[in-house]
Each structure stands twice: as C-alpha cells, then as structure tokens.
Design a protein around this motif. Structure first.
Motif, PDB file in Angstrom:
ATOM      1  N   VAL A  10      15.108 -39.391   5.895  1.00  0.00           N
ATOM      2  CA  VAL A  10      14.295 -38.148   5.985  1.00  0.00           C
ATOM      3  C   VAL A  10      14.798 -37.340   6.589  1.00  0.00           C
ATOM      4  N   TYR A  11      13.525 -36.248   5.937  1.00  0.00           N
ATOM      5  CA  TYR A  11      14.533 -34.878   5.970  1.00  0.00           C
ATOM      6  C   TYR A  11      13.736 -33.302   6.844  1.00  0.00           C
ATOM      7  N   ARG A  12      13.383 -32.832   7.165  1.00  0.00           N
ATOM      8  CA  ARG A  12      12.785 -32.114   7.795  1.00  0.00           C
ATOM      9  C   ARG A  12      13.682 -30.216   8.291  1.00  0.00           C
ATOM     10  N   ILE A  20      18.398 -33.791   9.417  1.00  0.00           N
ATOM     11  CA  ILE A  20      18.454 -35.189   9.082  1.00  0.00           C
ATOM     12  C   ILE A  20      18.408 -36.120  10.048  1.00  0.00           C
ATOM     13  N   GLN A  21      16.855 -36.849   9.908  1.00  0.00           N
ATOM     14  CA  GLN A  21      16.707 -37.849  10.533  1.00  0.00           C
ATOM     15  C   GLN A  21      18.191 -39.726  10.067  1.00  0.00           C
ATOM     16  N   LEU A  22      18.416 -39.035  11.505  1.00  0.00           N
ATOM     17  CA  LEU A  22      19.394 -41.311  11.336  1.00  0.00           C
ATOM     18  C   LEU A  22      18.794 -42.065  12.775  1.00  0.00           C
ATOM     19  N   ILE A  23      18.355 -43.102  12.876  1.00  0.00           N
ATOM     20  CA  ILE A  23      18.081 -44.220  13.181  1.00  0.00           C
ATOM     21  C   ILE A  23      19.428 -44.782  14.089  1.00  0.00           C
ATOM     22  N   HIS A  85      15.732 -50.187  -2.059  1.00  0.00           N
ATOM     23  CA  HIS A  85      15.275 -48.675  -2.400  1.00  0.00           C
ATOM     24  C   HIS A  85      15.680 -48.019  -0.919  1.00  0.00           C
ATOM     25  N   TYR A  86      15.829 -46.886  -1.352  1.00  0.00           N
ATOM     26  CA  TYR A  86      16.282 -45.880  -0.067  1.00  0.00           C
ATOM     27  C   TYR A  86      15.804 -44.475  -1.060  1.00  0.00           C
ATOM     28  N   TYR A  87      14.795 -43.770  -0.632  1.00  0.00           N
ATOM     29  CA  TYR A  87      14.162 -42.280  -1.546  1.00  0.00           C
ATOM     30  C   TYR A  87      14.358 -41.046  -0.496  1.00  0.00           C
ATOM     31  N   LEU A  88      14.455 -40.145  -1.142  1.00  0.00           N
ATOM     32  CA  LEU A  88      14.322 -39.134   0.314  1.00  0.00           C
ATOM     33  C   LEU A  88      13.373 -38.739   0.779  1.00  0.00           C
ATOM     34  N   VAL A  89      12.919 -37.963   1.204  1.00  0.00           N
ATOM     35  CA  VAL A  89      11.348 -38.365   2.282  1.00  0.00           C
ATOM     36  C   VAL A  89      11.715 -37.044   2.822  1.00  0.00           C
ATOM     37  N   GLU A  90      10.912 -36.308   2.762  1.00  0.00           N
ATOM     38  CA  GLU A  90      10.368 -34.519   3.663  1.00  0.00           C
ATOM     39  C   GLU A  90       9.370 -35.091   4.655  1.00  0.00           C
ATOM     40  N   ALA A  91       9.650 -35.017   5.991  1.00  0.00           N
ATOM     41  CA  ALA A  91       9.031 -35.220   6.977  1.00  0.00           C
ATOM     42  C   ALA A  91       7.945 -34.200   6.823  1.00  0.00           C
ATOM     43  N   GLU A  92       6.738 -34.401   7.021  1.00  0.00           N
ATOM     44  CA  GLU A  92       4.995 -33.727   7.040  1.00  0.00           C
ATOM     45  C   GLU A  92       5.048 -33.925   8.229  1.00  0.00           C
ATOM     46  N   GLU A  93       4.125 -34.566   8.897  1.00  0.00           N
ATOM     47  CA  GLU A  93       3.991 -35.250  10.819  1.00  0.00           C
ATOM     48  C   GLU A  93       4.330 -36.095  11.095  1.00  0.00           C
ATOM     49  N   TRP A 108      17.495 -36.059  15.312  1.00  0.00           N
ATOM     50  CA  TRP A 108      17.262 -35.283  14.155  1.00  0.00           C
ATOM     51  C   TRP A 108      19.094 -34.507  14.742  1.00  0.00           C
ATOM     52  N   TYR A 109      20.009 -34.178  13.301  1.00  0.00           N
ATOM     53  CA  TYR A 109      20.301 -33.906  13.126  1.00  0.00           C
ATOM     54  C   TYR A 109      21.117 -32.946  12.683  1.00  0.00           C
TER      55      TYR A 109
END
Length: 141
Positions: A10-12, A20-23, A85-93, A108-109
C-alpha cells in the motif's frame, strides 16, 4: 491442502512525498498486510478486505505485483501449499489502525526506510514483492 491468500503493498502520496505502508506481524517481523481468501471472494476482494481489516486503510488496486508460493506445516491439516497474491494498492481513505489480534503495528515509511526495514527484518520472500512494487512506482532500490 491448498490455501490462497492475498494482500498488497500500500502506498500514498503526502505533500508530494511517496510513503509505503509496512506492518509488524505477530512475530515481530516487517511484512505486508495479507490474509486468507474467504468463500465467494475474488482474490482482489481478499487483498482489499485484508488491508482494511489489518490496517484501517481502504485502497484501490493499481496493478498485480506477483504471486509467491511456499509450504508450511499445519497441526491438523499437515503440509499446506500456500499461494499469496500481492497487488500494488493506492491508499484512498482511512486512518492507520493495527488489528491487534493479527498484527503488532502498522506505519508509513518513505521508500528508503521501507526498503531498509524490509532488508533488516522482513521475510526474504517479500524482497521481490517490495522491489516489484517499487519498480511499478518508478522507485529505484
């Protein structure tokens, strides 16, 4: 037994800065939001649902990144063939909120920090996933 999971990188963009979002998973390792497919879901729906559940962020799929395969031993089912399965995901809300039943934290990093954390304390099989996401975003590692 076969098990299918899905998730994403996930990115924004905040103030023209890409993040980039990491957990941090329950084992203390850096990872990506992902989870098991539920009956009636598509793989894409699974990815987006798991991201919301684990991190509080709703997003949209931009592109597929890759699929990884591995095996693990389950106490009841024996050897499980896992497909993620991994996807590139744009954060929206949404606001970051870790699902504490599943993960220890989420943040977020900037891309350099995200890559360094992945290298230092991430799972080896996620290197190609993060690198693939960075390539799609035009980021050089």
């Amino acid at each position: 037994m076969k098990e299918i999971s899905a998730g994403g990188v996930v990115y924004r963009t905040r103030s023209e800065q890409l993040e980039i979002q990491l957990i941090q998973d329950r084992y203390g390792k850096v990872s990506l939001a992902k989870g098991k497919m539920e009956p009636g879901e598509t793989i894409e729906q699974t990815a987006l649902r798991e991201i919301v559940e684990e991190t509080g962020i709703r997003g949209r799929i931009v592109a597929p990144i890759n699929v990884i395969h591995y095996q693990y031993e389950h106490a009841e089912h024996g050897t499980v063939d896992k497909e993620v399965h991994y996807y590139l995901v744009e954060a929206e809300e949404g606001e970051l909120q870790a699902q504490v039943e599943e993960i220890r934290g989420v943040n977020w990093y900037n891309p350099d920090e995200a890559w360094q954390l992945q290298q230092e304390s991430g799972y080896d099989n996620n290197d190609d996933i993060v690198h693939g996401a960075f390539s799609l975003l035009g980021i050089r590692t």
